[in-house]
Every structure is written in C-alpha cells, then in structure tokens.
Write an enzyme that holds these catalytic residues in place. Structure first.
Site, PDB file in Angstrom:
ATOM      1  N   HIS A 137      21.135 -22.532  16.311  1.00 38.14           N
ATOM      2  CA  HIS A 137      21.931 -23.079  15.117  1.00 38.14           C
ATOM      3  C   HIS A 137      23.353 -23.801  15.508  1.00 38.14           C
ATOM      4  O   HIS A 137      23.874 -24.770  14.854  1.00 38.14           O
ATOM      5  CB  HIS A 137      22.144 -21.956  14.307  1.00 38.14           C
ATOM      6  CG  HIS A 137      20.724 -21.442  14.000  1.00 38.14           C
ATOM      7  ND1 HIS A 137      19.658 -22.115  13.664  1.00 38.14           N
ATOM      8  CD2 HIS A 137      20.266 -19.921  13.591  1.00 38.14           C
ATOM      9  CE1 HIS A 137      18.545 -21.308  13.171  1.00 38.14           C
ATOM     10  NE2 HIS A 137      19.058 -20.037  13.269  1.00 38.14           N
ATOM     11  N   ASP A 158      14.789 -26.454  13.091  1.00 41.99           N
ATOM     12  CA  ASP A 158      15.953 -25.824  13.106  1.00 41.99           C
ATOM     13  C   ASP A 158      16.543 -25.693  11.733  1.00 41.99           C
ATOM     14  O   ASP A 158      16.972 -26.665  11.278  1.00 41.99           O
ATOM     15  CB  ASP A 158      17.158 -26.401  14.157  1.00 41.99           C
ATOM     16  CG  ASP A 158      18.399 -25.376  14.178  1.00 41.99           C
ATOM     17  OD1 ASP A 158      18.877 -24.597  13.163  1.00 41.99           O
ATOM     18  OD2 ASP A 158      19.030 -25.155  15.268  1.00 41.99           O
ATOM     19  N   HIS A 159      16.249 -24.740  10.978  1.00 43.77           N
ATOM     20  CA  HIS A 159      16.418 -24.745   9.479  1.00 43.77           C
ATOM     21  C   HIS A 159      17.815 -25.014   9.109  1.00 43.77           C
ATOM     22  O   HIS A 159      18.395 -25.335   8.065  1.00 43.77           O
ATOM     23  CB  HIS A 159      15.705 -23.450   8.882  1.00 43.77           C
ATOM     24  CG  HIS A 159      16.633 -22.419   8.938  1.00 43.77           C
ATOM     25  ND1 HIS A 159      16.410 -21.350  10.159  1.00 43.77           N
ATOM     26  CD2 HIS A 159      17.739 -21.700   8.308  1.00 43.77           C
ATOM     27  CE1 HIS A 159      17.258 -20.316   9.912  1.00 43.77           C
ATOM     28  NE2 HIS A 159      18.071 -20.577   9.239  1.00 43.77           N
TER      29      HIS A 159
END
Length: 506
Positions: A252, A189-190
């Site tokens: 996110h 999950d960037h």
C-alpha cells in the site's frame, strides 16, 4: 480509468472466486459485485462461481451469503435487487491442489456459459492464502482454462502479498507466466482503487495552481501514514510470517508514494501511467546496512489502555503469537528520490497496528514563506507555521489545506485555519466504495491502469530486501517498544525530529 466519460457496462463474463468461503469474499468481493450491479455497471450476463473446500451446493451458498450481505453493503443495500440477482451466484466444492477439481470447474463453466449466455470470458480471482497462488495458476493452465481467442479472454487477479522477498516474488512471477501472459495478470492493491488515491492524479494534473508547486522548490517533505487501531486479531498465522514491512510497506504505502511522486504521464493510457510510477520506484535511493540503521524504525506493541480505560494486550499475548516473537507491528522509514522534482525532499512512511485511531493520509508540508515583514515579531513569527496539504484516504476521504490567517479584531494576530473538501458531503455519498468495485470493474473491462506490473513488484522488493536482510542479521532486543493505543516507538518521532520535522498531529 482510461475513459474520461460515463463508464459503460462491463462485458459478459464468469467471475470465478477461489476461496469463496473466506472472509474476503463475504466482506469485500460479494458486496463489491452487488454495488456494481446497483450502479448498472455489470452486464446481466455476468455470473459468479465460487470454489472452496467447504461441501455445499449453490443454494446453501446463496443462503449463507444472504444472512450477512446487508451488514456488509450498508446503507445502499436493496433487498429486492439482491433477490433479483442472487441466482447469478454459483458454488462448487473443490481441492485447489487436485487436478480433477479443475476438470470439474471447466465443465461447470461450460454449463454456466450455456445457461446464462456468458461467452467464455473468465476472470479468476484468487482470494486464497499466498501458498495457493502458483498452484492455482499452474492447474488452470494445465486444464486449458487460460488460453485466449479473438472472442474470449481469460484473466487472473492475485491478492497481496505477492511474494515475501525479492527471490520469492521473482519465482511467483515466473510461475504465473508459465500459464498466463503478462497482460492477463492483474496484481491487485485495493489502495489504488480508493477514490482519494485516484483523485491525487486529478488534483495534481488537472489544476494549474497545484502542479506548478509540486516539487522541491516549494515542498519541504512528504508524510504517508497508514495507521490501524486494531491488533493482529485472527490473522496471527499470516502476520507472524509477514510483519508490517511486508504487509503494508511493500504494497500500500509504496503504491501511494508512486502516485504522489510520479511525473505527468502523456495520456491516461495504462502503460503511460504505470511507466511513470515505475520510474519513481526505481529512483528511490537504495538502502545499505548503514542506511537501514539510520533511516528505518521497527516496533512491536506492548500492553496498553484504550481511551475508555479498557486494557489492550501486547502483541506477544495475542492468540497464536509466540511469546518471544520479533515480528514488527510498526514500521517508519525515510526515503529519498533521486529526481529533479524531488531533489532533497524526504518522504517519510509510517504504518502500525494498535495506534490511537484508524486513518490513512498523505501530508504535503510546504516550505515556509520568507515572512520578512514579521522579523522582530517573535510571537507572530512563531504562529506562522508551514502550510500543509492533507489528502485523507480513509476513513473520511477528502483534501484539506492548512494555512495562516489573521484573527478578527484589533492588532495583527495570526492563527492556523483549514479549508477542506469532503467526498461524502460534496458528492452526497454516505459511504465510500471499498476500492474493490473499481478494481473488479477495471479488470472485467481489461484496464490494467490500477494494477501492478511484474516489474513494479520486483522493484519494490529490491528496495526492501536490504532492510529484510539487515533486520534478520541484527535482531532487535527492545521489543515490545511502544504501548498499544500509542503513536509508535519514540525512535519514529526522532526519525523526523533530527531533520527538524514532526509527524502531522504529533
């Protein structure tokens, strides 16, 4: 992440990118590898091997990447450095569903090991559509490319979305575990790689003035917003199947919430941090059909007008979108966490496309002081607004605190002022890293802190499954319900106003 001193170089390895001809690789992964090289965080024995269906050789692939690399890296680009390292990029064409391609991959990896001195450490990055995740993992296992020894590791990075509901997430976890052990799987999950998200822990747990007030005694409510100014663009086929809830909330926003609300871990060890984040997600009050109606809002953008007067098309008029689509492009929700720290403190989450501007932030609104001295002073009391702590995640990373101060001059007039910390100015960074640099580096080093465990994925889907079910069983009839370039449907404002709050900036 696990070390608090200067990071060391990542060990030698071959990074195998499935989907090497796609936009994610070109726009994010290759620039991230270049930035890691620029920061001297990669061993000279780190190589990249791309695989995709496009027929081309390594030289043609290098030329293709070289055309646009400067625009994607930005101000930190150095042509000499690119030229010195571009030969470490390799390519092979292959079919992800064909077992023969994996035998060819195995042979190619052995060649690179011999040529560049990589010792058989392989990182498989799946920059592909989700339909290939299980297939690639299974075929890698069949080809014997997932087996580790005392001197060789094998790891796999899975991009989002990880499943589309609870059942599919469980099935994907089961498929992955048939070829990889849990410690080999890195669900990315960037957002967790972004500096400001990581700095929430440093800000909270490294400052005695902060953690003491980070609870229900002082905090009124929390807002987490991820706003996007763009529409669906060229992602119609994906977005029609996903929607904002699956695309953003499941990944996110819940990830950021778990960092904001977690209890202090007893160390910076990966499992200690991930355990505390999982406890938060498990403590969120579950939804039933009544709570879905009361505490969630969905929206879809209609025609609108940009600030400069240019028209914007409705979601249903975007290329590849059905005329009667009921896919949500906006979601807002209210969550409650059953823990001592957060008893009675609502968390409001909001995300949407075609909002007025692109930004991601966390807003902590503190409870107002008693202000006994201002009784009877209605104007002054009105100006005594609650304090806000605003953690800006993107595009301008930093932390602001809004508070009340006396205006200069005669009398005692109070107004709102802001005290801010900006990463760009303080640390002299012209551009913030995308987050992929941190995550790729951590994966090469075997640090799972910023990656999601199987349990985390399933707990998130368990929370959201009742919402998916309720929306499917009770289709809305009011789409589209907010103009493009607006802040979302009016029901999202009402979600807060009935509790006496409003969205920050609204």
């Amino acid at each position: 992440m696990s070390e608090l001193n200067q990071p060391q170089k990542a060990p030698p390895a071959v990074i195998v990118i499935f989907g090497a001809a796609g936009d994610l690789t070109k726009r994010k992964l290759i620039p991230a590898l270049f930035n890691l090289t620029s920061q001297a965080l990669l061993s000279t024995q780190v190589a990249m091997l791309g695989i995709d269906r496009v027929e081309q050789d390594s030289e043609a692939y290098r030329q293709h990447l070289s055309k646009d690399i400067e625009s994607y890296v930005g101000e930190g680009f150095n042509q000499k450095q690119w030229d010195a390292n571009v030969n470490n990029l390799h390519y092979m064409s292959g079919d992800f569903r064909n077992a023969e391609s994996y035998q060819q991959l195995k042979e190619r990896l052995l060649q690179i090991d011999q040529q560049q001195g990589t010792p058989g450490n392989y990182l498989f990055y799946l920059a592909t559509p989700p339909s290939f995740f299980g297939v690639i993992a299974t075929e890698l296992g069949k080809a014997g490319l997932t087996e580790e020894t005392d001197h060789q590791w094998r790891r796999i990075i899975i991009e989002k979305p990880f499943g589309r509901d609870l059942e599919s997430a469980k099935e994907l976890n089961k498929t992955l575990h048939q070829s990889f052990a849990e410690h080999q799987i890195y669900r990315i999950d960037h957002y967790l790689g972004k500096e400001t998200v990581q700095n929430i822990m440093a800000y909270r747990f490294g400052n005695g003035t902060v953690e003491a007030t980070w609870n229900h005694r002082y905090i009124d409510h929390v807002q987490i917003t991820v706003a996007e100014s763009l529409g669906v663009e060229d992602r119609a086929s994906y977005y029609e199947e996903a929607g904002a809830l699956r695309d953003m909330i499941a990944n996110h926003l819940l990830a950021v919430l778990s960092v904001v609300a977690m209890e202090p871990p007893n160390s910076f060890a990966a499992e200690a941090i991930r355990d505390e984040q999982l406890k938060v997600l498990k403590a969120i009050q579950p939804f039933d059909s009544e709570k879905v109606l009361e505490n969630t809002v969905r929206g879809q953008y209609a025609d609108g007008v940009q600030e400069n007067g240019d028209p914007l098309s409705a979601y249903r008029n975007e290329p590849g979108i059905a005329d009667d689509s009921y896919t949500e492009t906006f979601v807002a929700m209210k969550l409650m966490i059953d823990s001592w720290r957060w008893a009675g403190v609502p968390f409001y989450l909001r995300t949407g496309k075609r909002m007025p501007e692109r930004y991601s932030e966390v807003v902590i609104q503190y409870k107002p002081g008693p202000n006994m001295m201002f009784q009877g002073e209605s104007e002054r009391r009105t100006n005594m607004r609650p304090n806000h702590l605003v953690i800006k995640i993107q595009p301008d990373e930093g932390i602001n605190m809004d508070f009340n101060a006396k205006q200069p001059g005669a009398g005692f007039n109070v107004s709102r002022v802001s005290m801010g910390f900006d990463y760009k100015d303080y640390f002299n960074q012209s551009t913030a890293p995308s987050g992929y640099e941190t995550l790729i580096y951590d994966c090469l080093c075997g640090d799972v802190t910023l990656f999601k465990h199987a349990d985390n994925i399933e707990v998130c889907w368990k929370l959201l499954q009742p919402i998916l079910d309720a929306w499917q069983n009770q289709p809305t009839d009011d789409f589209p319900n907010y103009p493009a370039s607006s802040s979302g449907p009016k029901e999202a404002d009402e979600l807060l106003s009935r509790d006496g709050f409003s969205w920050k900036g609204a």
